[in-house]
Motif scaffolding. Structure first.
Motif, mmCIF file in Angstrom:
data_model
loop_
_atom_site.group_PDB
_atom_site.id
_atom_site.type_symbol
_atom_site.label_atom_id
_atom_site.label_comp_id
_atom_site.label_asym_id
_atom_site.label_seq_id
_atom_site.Cartn_x
_atom_site.Cartn_y
_atom_site.Cartn_z
ATOM 1 N N GLY A 22 0.815 -1.221 0.000
ATOM 2 C CA GLY A 22 0.000 0.000 0.000
ATOM 3 C C GLY A 22 0.840 1.258 0.000
ATOM 4 O O GLY A 22 1.617 1.500 0.924
ATOM 5 N N PRO A 26 -0.567 7.306 2.528
ATOM 6 C CA PRO A 26 0.259 8.121 3.428
ATOM 7 C C PRO A 26 1.091 7.277 4.395
ATOM 8 O O PRO A 26 2.273 7.568 4.617
ATOM 9 N N ALA A 27 0.495 6.209 4.965
ATOM 10 C CA ALA A 27 1.237 5.384 5.928
ATOM 11 C C ALA A 27 2.383 4.663 5.226
ATOM 12 O O ALA A 27 3.535 4.694 5.687
ATOM 13 N N GLU A 64 2.046 -0.855 -4.721
ATOM 14 C CA GLU A 64 0.839 -0.027 -4.824
ATOM 15 C C GLU A 64 0.013 -0.560 -5.988
ATOM 16 O O GLU A 64 0.507 -0.657 -7.109
ATOM 17 N N LYS A 65 -1.253 -0.873 -5.698
ATOM 18 C CA LYS A 65 -2.025 -1.599 -6.718
ATOM 19 C C LYS A 65 -2.431 -0.737 -7.913
ATOM 20 O O LYS A 65 -2.674 -1.252 -8.991
ATOM 21 N N TRP A 66 -2.474 0.590 -7.725
ATOM 22 C CA TRP A 66 -2.855 1.448 -8.852
ATOM 23 C C TRP A 66 -1.609 1.936 -9.577
ATOM 24 O O TRP A 66 -0.548 2.089 -8.960
ATOM 25 N N ARG A 98 -9.281 10.660 -2.069
ATOM 26 C CA ARG A 98 -8.389 10.775 -0.927
ATOM 27 C C ARG A 98 -8.572 12.122 -0.243
ATOM 28 O O ARG A 98 -8.864 13.106 -0.894
ATOM 29 N N THR A 154 -5.910 16.940 3.570
ATOM 30 C CA THR A 154 -5.439 17.801 4.650
ATOM 31 C C THR A 154 -4.113 17.308 5.229
ATOM 32 O O THR A 154 -4.008 16.165 5.657
ATOM 33 N N ALA A 163 -0.960 -6.797 -4.009
ATOM 34 C CA ALA A 163 -0.764 -7.957 -3.128
ATOM 35 C C ALA A 163 -2.033 -8.802 -3.163
ATOM 36 O O ALA A 163 -3.138 -8.265 -3.043
ATOM 37 N N ASP A 211 -2.391 -1.068 3.568
ATOM 38 C CA ASP A 211 -3.241 -1.090 2.378
ATOM 39 C C ASP A 211 -4.675 -0.658 2.664
ATOM 40 O O ASP A 211 -5.612 -1.083 1.986
ATOM 41 N N LEU A 255 -18.496 7.455 -1.291
ATOM 42 C CA LEU A 255 -17.403 6.994 -0.426
ATOM 43 C C LEU A 255 -18.032 6.407 0.834
ATOM 44 O O LEU A 255 -18.708 7.116 1.582
ATOM 45 N N ASP A 285 -4.954 3.015 8.179
ATOM 46 C CA ASP A 285 -6.339 2.551 8.083
ATOM 47 C C ASP A 285 -6.452 1.025 8.063
ATOM 48 O O ASP A 285 -7.508 0.488 8.387
ATOM 49 N N GLY A 313 -10.957 15.282 9.531
ATOM 50 C CA GLY A 313 -9.903 15.060 8.533
ATOM 51 C C GLY A 313 -8.567 14.686 9.141
ATOM 52 O O GLY A 313 -7.536 15.236 8.768
ATOM 53 N N GLY A 355 -7.404 11.345 9.428
ATOM 54 C CA GLY A 355 -6.971 9.985 9.082
ATOM 55 C C GLY A 355 -5.595 9.925 8.451
ATOM 56 O O GLY A 355 -4.782 9.062 8.786
ATOM 57 N N ILE A 356 -5.306 10.850 7.533
ATOM 58 C CA ILE A 356 -4.003 10.851 6.860
ATOM 59 C C ILE A 356 -2.904 11.051 7.902
ATOM 60 O O ILE A 356 -1.874 10.381 7.895
#
Ligand SMILES: Cc1cc2nc3c(=O)[nH]c(=O)nc-3n(C[C@H](O)[C@H](O)[C@H](O)COP(=O)(O)OP(=O)(O)OC[C@H]3O[C@@H](n4cnc5c(N)ncnc54)[C@H](O)[C@@H]3O)c2cc1C
Length: 409
Positions: A14, A17-18, A37-39, A47, A50, A133, A166, A272, A292, A302, A304-305
């Motif tokens: 993943g 940010p983490a 990273e899957k993308w 996403r 902030t 993965a 991820d 979302l 996450d 805001g 989480g990041i």
């Protein structure tokens, strides 16, 4: 079937940010890292935007702040929300004892690209974009790697540690079947863009009224809008028709009346799904989840990041000596969970309080200004408390280890 095998010290699943922050911090001291990273790129619109003072302080410690702030961004030094038409100042960052006393707003793909470019300067860092993965590789009870695929091509990564970064639908935590505590969320979010005039400013981040709630983020020539709806109500809203939805938007944000007609199809509006949960145990031998993947965060405030970034920094501070001394053990993984559990618990409980006392009543049409907001309105010094909680979090982390890896020229 023979599959290609890559060997590394740490495989991070993943590139959010983490994952990207952990990858950068470990590569800086010469630890071999592969991020999957899957993308194929970071350019996705779902996403958060902030970057809080705590994360900016980390960039300052890494001597990357000046370069980061050269990216186009907006700065928010205090937060206000509008409840029933009344603008209420909620958080004040001016007293924080940090370099940046503001939240930087910029698209998350810019933040992730920035971290990726910095990390790529270290020869022990590698990120594989478009690599997903799909399973974990086990040796008896221990996880010793990841089975992944790029396109249709499967490959294996073997390593000393797998980090599941991820996100909320983590494959790593699913494959480990780690016990999960679901905390629940009464809402989902509808995410769309509407145009913004040059220098057009909004004075409230969030708008809340009976049965309606919306957050607007300035992004150059458009507003990124997050319209909050009761959980699982998107189909019902669709069945009421776009006209009705556009009317709800104008009711809560009348300034958008002259451009809301630009929403002509439900394809422009993304659902979302909000979840709030926390793993009871974040690790097993050879693997740990952070961000996450360990604790899905509500979008409220805001944070989480920034919590994900704090997890990454705490993990790096504990993992670096273990990796460098070839003595990584399950105790190190347990220390990471112990260090980050309390800040996660506190943050999620504050989010649940807000969900129960503000979001749920508002969505049910029973809105009045909750008493904590009345206090914030009356006593400005109290705004420092949410300023501290939102800006820094419950246990801010800073990188402790100096640069060791060679920077590629
Ligand atoms: C509607 C909504 C709005 C939000 N707004 C904000 C906000 O404004 N500010 C804020 O701070 N937080 C916000 N959050 C929370 C924030 O998005 C998360 O807490 C944060 O992104 C967590 O970071 P992470 O790195 O742990 O996971 P993620 O950001 O989810 O990153 C996980 C990464 O892993 C990749 N991945 C997933 N599965 C695999 C796989 N099998 N193989 C390889 N890669 C994989 C994904 O593509 C992704 O890039 C919001 C959340 C929601 C739901």
């Amino acid at each position: 079937m023979d599959v290609n095998t890559i060997k590394t010290q740490c495989c991070i699943v993943g590139g959010g940010p983490a994952g990207m922050m952990l990858g950068l911090l470990l590569a800086r001291v010469g630890i071999h890292i592969t991020v999957l990273e899957k993308w194929p790129d970071f350019f996705r619109d779902f996403r958060g935007d902030t970057i809080h003072p705590s994360t900016l302080q980390i960039l300052h410690t890494l001597e990357l702040l000046e370069k980061f702030l050269a990216l186009p961004h907006n700065e928010m030094r205090n937060i206000s929300v509008t409840i029933c038409g009344e603008q209420i100042p909620v958080a004040d960052f001016s007293h924080l004892n940090v370099y940046c006393k503001f939240i930087a707003f910029l698209p998350q793909w810019d933040f992730l690209n920035f971290l990726a470019e910095e990390a790529k300067k270290y020869p022990t860092f590698s990120v594989m974009m478009g690599a997903e993965a799909i399973d974990l590789i086990r040796d008896n009870e221990k996880i010793i790697g990841v089975r992944a695929k790029k396109g249709d091509e499967p490959f294996d990564i073997t390593c000393d540690l797998v980090v599941g970064a991820d996100g909320r639908h983590s494959v790593v935590r699913e494959k480990l079947q780690l016990p999960l505590k679901t905390l629940g969320a009464p809402m989902d979010v509808l995410w769309f863009r509407l145009s913004r005039y040059e220098n057009e400013a909004i004075h409230s981040l969030g708008r809340i009224d009976a049965g309606k709630m919306m957050v607007m983020i300035e992004r150059g020539d458009y507003f990124q809008c997050a319209f909050v709806v009761p959980k699982d109500d998107f189909e019902k809203i669709k069945s009421e028709g776009l006209d009705q939805f556009r009317k709800k938007i104008v009711d809560i944000a009348p300034m958008l009346k002259d451009r809301v007609h630009a929403l002509t199809s439900w394809d422009q509006i993304k659902l979302l799904v909000v979840t709030v949960d926390c793993l009871k145990k974040w690790y097993q031998p050879g693997v740990i989840c952070i961000g996450d993947a360990a604790h899905a965060m509500s979008p409220i405030a805001g944070v989480g990041i920034n919590l994900a970034v704090q997890d990454a920094v705490a993990a790096a501070n504990i993992l670096i000596p273990a990796f460098l001394n070839y003595a990584l053990s399950i105790d190190d993984l347990s220390k990471i969970q112990k260090r980050r559990l309390l800040p996660t618990y506190i943050t999620q409980r504050v989010q649940l309080f807000m969900q129960n006392h503000l979001v749920s009543p508002a969505l049910q049409g029973k809105i009045s200004v909750p008493w904590p907001f009345k206090l914030l309105q009356k006593f400005p010094f109290l705004r420092r408390i949410p300023g501290r909680m939102i800006g820094m979090g419950a246990r801010p982390e800073l990188p402790q280890h100096k640069l060791r890896g060679n920077v590629c020229q």
